[in-house]
Motif scaffolding. Structure first.
Motif, PDB file in Angstrom:
ATOM      1  N   GLU A  67       5.363  16.476 -34.074  1.00  0.00           N
ATOM      2  CA  GLU A  67       4.704  15.654 -33.052  1.00  0.00           C
ATOM      3  C   GLU A  67       3.778  14.625 -33.679  1.00  0.00           C
ATOM      4  O   GLU A  67       3.654  13.500 -33.174  1.00  0.00           O
ATOM      5  CB  GLU A  67       3.933  16.546 -32.082  1.00  0.00           C
ATOM      6  N   GLN A  68       3.127  14.986 -34.768  1.00  0.00           N
ATOM      7  CA  GLN A  68       2.270  14.020 -35.459  1.00  0.00           C
ATOM      8  C   GLN A  68       3.110  12.842 -35.948  1.00  0.00           C
ATOM      9  O   GLN A  68       2.732  11.683 -35.774  1.00  0.00           O
ATOM     10  CB  GLN A  68       1.549  14.701 -36.621  1.00  0.00           C
ATOM     11  N   ARG A  69       4.254  13.144 -36.530  1.00  0.00           N
ATOM     12  CA  ARG A  69       5.135  12.073 -36.998  1.00  0.00           C
ATOM     13  C   ARG A  69       5.661  11.252 -35.823  1.00  0.00           C
ATOM     14  O   ARG A  69       5.723  10.026 -35.896  1.00  0.00           O
ATOM     15  CB  ARG A  69       6.297  12.671 -37.782  1.00  0.00           C
ATOM     16  N   ALA A  70       6.040  11.915 -34.731  1.00  0.00           N
ATOM     17  CA  ALA A  70       6.554  11.196 -33.570  1.00  0.00           C
ATOM     18  C   ALA A  70       5.505  10.235 -33.009  1.00  0.00           C
ATOM     19  O   ALA A  70       5.826   9.084 -32.672  1.00  0.00           O
ATOM     20  CB  ALA A  70       7.017  12.183 -32.495  1.00  0.00           C
ATOM     21  N   LEU A  71       4.259  10.685 -32.921  1.00  0.00           N
ATOM     22  CA  LEU A  71       3.201   9.805 -32.429  1.00  0.00           C
ATOM     23  C   LEU A  71       2.966   8.657 -33.405  1.00  0.00           C
ATOM     24  O   LEU A  71       2.813   7.507 -33.000  1.00  0.00           O
ATOM     25  CB  LEU A  71       1.902  10.580 -32.192  1.00  0.00           C
ATOM     26  N   PHE A  72       2.944   8.952 -34.684  1.00  0.00           N
ATOM     27  CA  PHE A  72       2.783   7.912 -35.703  1.00  0.00           C
ATOM     28  C   PHE A  72       3.890   6.862 -35.568  1.00  0.00           C
ATOM     29  O   PHE A  72       3.619   5.660 -35.560  1.00  0.00           O
ATOM     30  CB  PHE A  72       2.809   8.546 -37.103  1.00  0.00           C
ATOM     31  N   ASP A  73       5.134   7.304 -35.467  1.00  0.00           N
ATOM     32  CA  ASP A  73       6.261   6.372 -35.346  1.00  0.00           C
ATOM     33  C   ASP A  73       6.184   5.569 -34.054  1.00  0.00           C
ATOM     34  O   ASP A  73       6.475   4.368 -34.036  1.00  0.00           O
ATOM     35  CB  ASP A  73       7.586   7.118 -35.441  1.00  0.00           C
ATOM     36  N   LEU A  74       5.790   6.212 -32.964  1.00  0.00           N
ATOM     37  CA  LEU A  74       5.644   5.509 -31.692  1.00  0.00           C
ATOM     38  C   LEU A  74       4.568   4.432 -31.788  1.00  0.00           C
ATOM     39  O   LEU A  74       4.780   3.284 -31.377  1.00  0.00           O
ATOM     40  CB  LEU A  74       5.316   6.503 -30.571  1.00  0.00           C
ATOM     41  N   LEU A  75       3.414   4.778 -32.347  1.00  0.00           N
ATOM     42  CA  LEU A  75       2.334   3.794 -32.476  1.00  0.00           C
ATOM     43  C   LEU A  75       2.731   2.654 -33.414  1.00  0.00           C
ATOM     44  O   LEU A  75       2.390   1.487 -33.159  1.00  0.00           O
ATOM     45  CB  LEU A  75       1.059   4.478 -32.975  1.00  0.00           C
ATOM     46  N   THR A  76       3.455   2.974 -34.474  1.00  0.00           N
ATOM     47  CA  THR A  76       3.935   1.938 -35.385  1.00  0.00           C
ATOM     48  C   THR A  76       4.855   0.975 -34.645  1.00  0.00           C
ATOM     49  O   THR A  76       4.742  -0.248 -34.780  1.00  0.00           O
ATOM     50  CB  THR A  76       4.648   2.575 -36.594  1.00  0.00           C
ATOM     51  N   ALA A  77       5.762   1.519 -33.829  1.00  0.00           N
ATOM     52  CA  ALA A  77       6.671   0.669 -33.060  1.00  0.00           C
ATOM     53  C   ALA A  77       5.916  -0.159 -32.021  1.00  0.00           C
ATOM     54  O   ALA A  77       6.188  -1.356 -31.861  1.00  0.00           O
ATOM     55  CB  ALA A  77       7.733   1.540 -32.384  1.00  0.00           C
ATOM     56  N   LEU A  78       4.977   0.450 -31.321  1.00  0.00           N
ATOM     57  CA  LEU A  78       4.226  -0.267 -30.280  1.00  0.00           C
ATOM     58  C   LEU A  78       3.345  -1.373 -30.859  1.00  0.00           C
ATOM     59  O   LEU A  78       3.186  -2.432 -30.254  1.00  0.00           O
ATOM     60  CB  LEU A  78       3.355   0.714 -29.487  1.00  0.00           C
ATOM     61  N   ASN A  79       2.738  -1.120 -32.036  1.00  0.00           N
ATOM     62  CA  ASN A  79       1.767  -2.048 -32.606  1.00  0.00           C
ATOM     63  C   ASN A  79       2.333  -2.959 -33.690  1.00  0.00           C
ATOM     64  O   ASN A  79       1.653  -3.855 -34.161  1.00  0.00           O
ATOM     65  CB  ASN A  79       0.570  -1.271 -33.156  1.00  0.00           C
ATOM     66  N   GLY A  80       3.546  -2.678 -34.145  1.00  0.00           N
ATOM     67  CA  GLY A  80       4.164  -3.499 -35.178  1.00  0.00           C
ATOM     68  C   GLY A  80       3.656  -3.219 -36.580  1.00  0.00           C
ATOM     69  O   GLY A  80       4.035  -3.906 -37.528  1.00  0.00           O
ATOM     70  N   ALA A  81       2.785  -2.248 -36.718  1.00  0.00           N
ATOM     71  CA  ALA A  81       2.252  -1.860 -38.034  1.00  0.00           C
ATOM     72  C   ALA A  81       1.808  -0.407 -37.951  1.00  0.00           C
ATOM     73  O   ALA A  81       1.377   0.054 -36.889  1.00  0.00           O
ATOM     74  CB  ALA A  81       1.073  -2.748 -38.423  1.00  0.00           C
ATOM     75  N   PRO A  82       1.882   0.310 -39.064  1.00  0.00           N
ATOM     76  CA  PRO A  82       1.457   1.716 -39.022  1.00  0.00           C
ATOM     77  C   PRO A  82      -0.059   1.847 -38.885  1.00  0.00           C
ATOM     78  O   PRO A  82      -0.809   1.045 -39.439  1.00  0.00           O
ATOM     79  CB  PRO A  82       1.933   2.288 -40.363  1.00  0.00           C
ATOM     80  N   PRO A  83      -0.507   2.853 -38.155  1.00  0.00           N
ATOM     81  CA  PRO A  83      -1.943   3.117 -38.082  1.00  0.00           C
ATOM     82  C   PRO A  83      -2.441   3.680 -39.413  1.00  0.00           C
ATOM     83  O   PRO A  83      -1.647   4.180 -40.215  1.00  0.00           O
ATOM     84  CB  PRO A  83      -2.077   4.143 -36.967  1.00  0.00           C
ATOM     85  N   PRO A  84      -3.742   3.592 -39.671  1.00  0.00           N
ATOM     86  CA  PRO A  84      -4.284   4.140 -40.920  1.00  0.00           C
ATOM     87  C   PRO A  84      -4.048   5.646 -41.024  1.00  0.00           C
ATOM     88  O   PRO A  84      -4.124   6.365 -40.026  1.00  0.00           O
ATOM     89  CB  PRO A  84      -5.782   3.847 -40.838  1.00  0.00           C
ATOM     90  N   VAL A  85      -3.762   6.091 -42.238  1.00  0.00           N
ATOM     91  CA  VAL A  85      -3.529   7.503 -42.530  1.00  0.00           C
ATOM     92  C   VAL A  85      -4.441   7.895 -43.681  1.00  0.00           C
ATOM     93  O   VAL A  85      -4.480   7.220 -44.710  1.00  0.00           O
ATOM     94  CB  VAL A  85      -2.059   7.759 -42.919  1.00  0.00           C
TER      95      VAL A  85
END
Length: 183
Positions: A67-85
């Motif tokens: 689920e962490q990866r799914a949320l990360f991938d979703l946010l990356t797709a929505l925002n066009g860039a990965p969130p900070p990790v």
């Protein structure tokens, strides 16, 4: 509760931490768009062995890496860039540099005085399980200080732990490749 958070966020920054697998029913573009997202990750060898130590019969669904990866991938797709990790080992190895890098990544000022605090607090007041044993060290801490990396030998763990580790490791690796690298 979530409306209260959104109302408070209209007045200024609000920090909250949650597990993606507990809030995945709320993952709409509209809701997620209200927040600046960041991810704190931990090597699944450490996560799963710690969980097994406290809760030997843990349910694999409680681990949360998919689920962490799914949320990360979703946010990356929505925002066009990965969130900070932030990787927890990097954070513990060089807390000041990593917190400063995190603050820069999310657009907030780095406050050196926030790196230390007075010990205390009741871990049971914030615990979701067993009266606070997961947070007992935090209650006694006085700040973020450098700590050497600890390695966990998964091969020495019970088969169940090794099996869950094998399934979770690819999700961790996916986020790890996007981590803020230590200076």
């Amino acid at each position: 509760v979530w409306r209260d958070i959104l109302t408070r966020a209209e007045k200024g920054p609000v920090f909250l931490k949650d597990f993606p697998h507990y809030i995945n029913h709320m993952w709409t573009a509209d809701f997620l768009g209200h927040f600046t997202h960041a991810f704190l990750i931990r090597d699944p060898a450490k996560t799963i062995s710690s969980l097994f130590n406290k809760w030997p019969e843990f349910d694999e669904l409680e681990v949360g890496f998919p689920e962490q990866r799914a949320l990360f991938d979703l946010l990356t797709a929505l925002n066009g860039a990965p969130p900070p990790v932030i990787d927890s080992d990097d954070l513990l190895e060089d807390p000041t540099a990593m917190v400063a890098a995190f603050c820069q990544a999310v657009g907030i000022p780095f406050l050196p005085e926030a790196m230390t605090w007075e010990p205390g607090g009741d871990p049971s007041a914030h615990s979701w399980w067993d009266g606070g044993s997961f947070h007992a060290n935090l209650a006694q801490s006085t700040g973020l200080t450098p700590q050497p990396r600890r390695y966990v030998e998964v091969k020495d763990s019970p088969e169940r732990v090794r099996r869950v580790y094998r399934r979770m490791k690819p999700h961790y690796d996916h986020l790890y490749q996007h981590r803020i690298k230590p200076a």
